[in-house]
Design a protein around this motif. Structure first.
Motif, PDB file in Angstrom:
ATOM      1  N   PRO A  24       0.546  -0.966  -0.318  1.00  0.00           N
ATOM      2  CA  PRO A  24      -0.229  -0.392   0.036  1.00  0.00           C
ATOM      3  C   PRO A  24       1.130   1.339  -0.172  1.00  0.00           C
ATOM      4  O   PRO A  24       2.013   1.257   0.507  1.00  0.00           O
ATOM      5  CB  PRO A  24      -0.817  -0.224   1.519  1.00  0.00           C
ATOM      6  N   MET A  25       0.676   1.767  -0.659  1.00  0.00           N
ATOM      7  CA  MET A  25       1.197   3.181  -0.648  1.00  0.00           C
ATOM      8  C   MET A  25       1.224   4.320  -1.316  1.00  0.00           C
ATOM      9  O   MET A  25      -0.414   4.922  -2.031  1.00  0.00           O
ATOM     10  CB  MET A  25       2.757   3.332  -1.763  1.00  0.00           C
ATOM     11  N   VAL A  26      -0.124   5.245   0.094  1.00  0.00           N
ATOM     12  CA  VAL A  26      -0.154   6.081  -0.141  1.00  0.00           C
ATOM     13  C   VAL A  26       0.266   7.364  -2.071  1.00  0.00           C
ATOM     14  O   VAL A  26       1.378   7.246  -1.905  1.00  0.00           O
ATOM     15  CB  VAL A  26      -0.924   7.655   0.406  1.00  0.00           C
ATOM     16  N   GLU A  49      -3.122   3.821   1.522  1.00  0.00           N
ATOM     17  CA  GLU A  49      -4.411   4.011   2.924  1.00  0.00           C
ATOM     18  C   GLU A  49      -5.184   5.073   2.444  1.00  0.00           C
ATOM     19  O   GLU A  49      -4.977   5.767   1.511  1.00  0.00           O
ATOM     20  CB  GLU A  49      -3.684   4.082   4.020  1.00  0.00           C
ATOM     21  N   GLN A 106      -7.060  -1.061   1.926  1.00  0.00           N
ATOM     22  CA  GLN A 106      -6.214  -0.580   3.094  1.00  0.00           C
ATOM     23  C   GLN A 106      -7.707   0.339   3.649  1.00  0.00           C
ATOM     24  O   GLN A 106      -7.186   0.822   2.987  1.00  0.00           O
ATOM     25  CB  GLN A 106      -4.894  -0.247   3.181  1.00  0.00           C
ATOM     26  N   ASN A 132      -4.366  -0.719   8.747  1.00  0.00           N
ATOM     27  CA  ASN A 132      -2.960   0.086   8.552  1.00  0.00           C
ATOM     28  C   ASN A 132      -2.452   0.444  10.237  1.00  0.00           C
ATOM     29  O   ASN A 132      -3.123   0.973  10.641  1.00  0.00           O
ATOM     30  CB  ASN A 132      -2.898   1.276   7.473  1.00  0.00           C
ATOM     31  N   LYS A 178      -1.095  -4.691   8.281  1.00  0.00           N
ATOM     32  CA  LYS A 178      -0.125  -4.351   8.707  1.00  0.00           C
ATOM     33  C   LYS A 178       0.322  -3.895   9.544  1.00  0.00           C
ATOM     34  O   LYS A 178       0.394  -2.472   9.846  1.00  0.00           O
ATOM     35  CB  LYS A 178       0.011  -3.742   6.830  1.00  0.00           C
ATOM     36  N   HIS A 206       6.006  -5.316   8.700  1.00  0.00           N
ATOM     37  CA  HIS A 206       7.409  -4.215   8.383  1.00  0.00           C
ATOM     38  C   HIS A 206       8.507  -4.350   9.051  1.00  0.00           C
ATOM     39  O   HIS A 206       8.830  -3.746  10.103  1.00  0.00           O
ATOM     40  CB  HIS A 206       6.651  -2.714   7.710  1.00  0.00           C
ATOM     41  N   ASN A 240       7.616  -7.876   4.617  1.00  0.00           N
ATOM     42  CA  ASN A 240       7.644  -6.405   4.612  1.00  0.00           C
ATOM     43  C   ASN A 240       8.804  -5.226   4.150  1.00  0.00           C
ATOM     44  O   ASN A 240       9.564  -5.330   5.859  1.00  0.00           O
ATOM     45  CB  ASN A 240       6.794  -4.995   4.239  1.00  0.00           C
ATOM     46  N   ASP A 242      12.645  -3.572   2.259  1.00  0.00           N
ATOM     47  CA  ASP A 242      13.556  -3.916   1.853  1.00  0.00           C
ATOM     48  C   ASP A 242      14.092  -4.947   1.179  1.00  0.00           C
ATOM     49  O   ASP A 242      14.679  -5.641   0.700  1.00  0.00           O
ATOM     50  CB  ASP A 242      14.957  -3.658   3.174  1.00  0.00           C
ATOM     51  N   ALA A 264       7.334  -2.133  -1.998  1.00  0.00           N
ATOM     52  CA  ALA A 264       7.007  -0.817  -1.663  1.00  0.00           C
ATOM     53  C   ALA A 264       8.086  -0.055  -3.174  1.00  0.00           C
ATOM     54  O   ALA A 264       7.982   0.481  -3.927  1.00  0.00           O
ATOM     55  CB  ALA A 264       6.651  -0.239  -0.432  1.00  0.00           C
ATOM     56  N   ARG A 265       9.375   0.611  -2.045  1.00  0.00           N
ATOM     57  CA  ARG A 265       9.861   1.447  -2.858  1.00  0.00           C
ATOM     58  C   ARG A 265      10.803   1.106  -4.081  1.00  0.00           C
ATOM     59  O   ARG A 265      10.508   1.494  -5.299  1.00  0.00           O
ATOM     60  CB  ARG A 265      11.021   1.911  -1.750  1.00  0.00           C
ATOM     61  N   GLU A 268       8.450   1.247  -6.781  1.00  0.00           N
ATOM     62  CA  GLU A 268       7.432   2.496  -7.293  1.00  0.00           C
ATOM     63  C   GLU A 268       8.463   3.434  -7.575  1.00  0.00           C
ATOM     64  O   GLU A 268       8.726   3.709  -8.925  1.00  0.00           O
ATOM     65  CB  GLU A 268       7.851   3.124  -5.648  1.00  0.00           C
TER      66      GLU A 268
END
Ligand code: FNR
Length: 362
Positions: A24-26, A49, A106, A132, A178, A206, A240, A242, A264-265, A268
């Motif tokens: 999940p990423m805003v 979220e 989420q 979340n 999460k 995470h 989650n 790295d 995530a990143r 991205e």
């Protein structure tokens, strides 16, 4: 050997086991990002979220141009004389290709009743509902949401139990959470045991504590313990923090005994991180950008959001970077990338969104 215990997955839900998923990423997890991740092989995608209060009171509609399901808030709805031309704001979108099977919604929440009310609005369109309990940002924690819930375990468990008791029987999808690590392994253990007793089907950890910043490397010391508690309880455990690629995820899953992993990143920056090495692995950033832009245009994504993600995907040292960061239209972006076969579509997209394709910076 005895068959391991598994919390039953409701008929319309998904099992998180053996899945490599988009986090999940805003902002970064809006619809075109999710479609691009799915294109490159993400097994499931989490939506950004969405705070319960934003969703409650929104209206579900199907966009006739795209068939996308949208929840919108119409400003001044119900007023005698609503001001003209105030656009409705879109709170959440579901594309037919992710609907029901691939998308986990989420919620940001700090209240069991509100969580159920918000979840009820989308539950028929998604494959699962996630809570979340990890966002460390003040906008989340100040309302008692996100990582603040790690300090109020009674409330967090009450939220999960309310969702399990009210959403699962009616919509037949699973509930998950999460979370982040707590300061000590003993604290994490106590919380994970409690969470696993609420009836959830999945838990993502995470591998950072709440005060840890994203640039600090994830810590893996408590991971095997969390995985073991989840397995004992029959709850699927995703890791989650790295995780760099599908193949990296597979190694970590093996090493720590978790059921799956969330990125995530890495996604991205380049959503082709989901593609297995055997199928080509990472695509060039140019190919990933082209795929992403196509998804932005077919879904008429808000240009500001598209540009935000492009600035994550394009290397800062690429000569056209500044042009992209200053562009005001899809047409300008497509020209900067030299994607002339997409120029007509870009002009149509700009027209549809009411953007002047030639508009210049002030
Ligand atoms: C996030 N993260 C996040 N987490 C969450 O539970 N809900 C959310 O809406 C967001 N939003 C969000 C936006 C952006 C831009 C980033 C970079 C991150 C946290 C994210 O899901 C993940 O837990 C962390 O980024 C750690 O994973 P990686 O980046 O190390 O793979």
């Amino acid at each position: 050997a005895p068959t391991p215990k598994k919390v039953p997955i409701p008929p319309r839900g998904v099992d998180y086991r053996d899945k490599i998923v988009l986090a999940p990423m805003v902002r970064s997890g809006e619809l075109p990002s999710r479609l691009t991740a799915l294109h490159y092989g993400a097994d499931l995608v989490w939506g950004p979220e969405t705070v319960d209060r934003a969703m409650i009171g929104a209206t579900r509609r199907i966009n006739p141009d795209t068939n996308i399901v949208e929840w919108v808030r119409i400003p001044h709805f119900g007023q005698k004389q609503p001001p003209p031309n105030v656009p409705a704001s879109v709170i959440f979108q579901v594309h037919p290709s992710e609907q029901c099977k691939k998308l986990v919604y989420q919620i940001g929440t700090s209240d069991p009743d509100r969580a159920v009310e918000a979840a009820r609005m989308v539950a028929a369109d998604v494959a699962g509902i996630d809570v979340n309990a990890g966002c460390p940002k003040p906008f989340s924690t100040s309302g008692g949401m996100g990582a603040a819930l790690l300090k109020t375990p009674d409330k967090l468990c009450a939220i999960l139990e309310a969702l399990v008791n009210n959403i699962v029987p009616e919509f037949e999808i699973g509930i998950s959470v999460k979370m982040r690590l707590l300061e000590t392994a003993a604290e994490t253990e106590t919380l994970v045991r409690r969470l696993c007793g609420t009836g959830i089907t999945g838990l993502t950890v995470h591998c950072r504590t709440t005060p840890m910043r994203p640039r600090e490397p994830a810590i893996r010391g408590q991971l095997r313990m969390v995985a073991d508690i989840c397995r004992e309880a029959g709850v699927a455990c995703l890791m989650n923090g790295d995780v760099e690629s599908r193949d990296h995820a597979k190694k970590l899953i093996e090493e720590f005994g978790v059921d799956g992993a969330m990125m995530a990143r890495a996604a991205e920056t380049n959503p082709s991180c989901f593609r297995p090495e055997a199928e080509g692995g990472f695509a060039s950033w140019q190919d990933a950008v082209e795929k992403y832009l196509q998804n932005c245009m077919t879904t008429y994504n808000r240009f500001g959001n598209t540009k935000y993600l492009l600035c994550n995907m394009v290397p800062g040292k690429w000569p056209g970077f500044k042009n992209i960061s200053q562009s005001k239209s899809y047409t300008q972006v497509i020209r900067t990338f030299g994607l002339s076969h997409l120029e007509k579509q870009a002009m149509e997209t700009d027209a549809k969104l009411g953007i002047d394709p030639e508009s210049t910076a002030p």
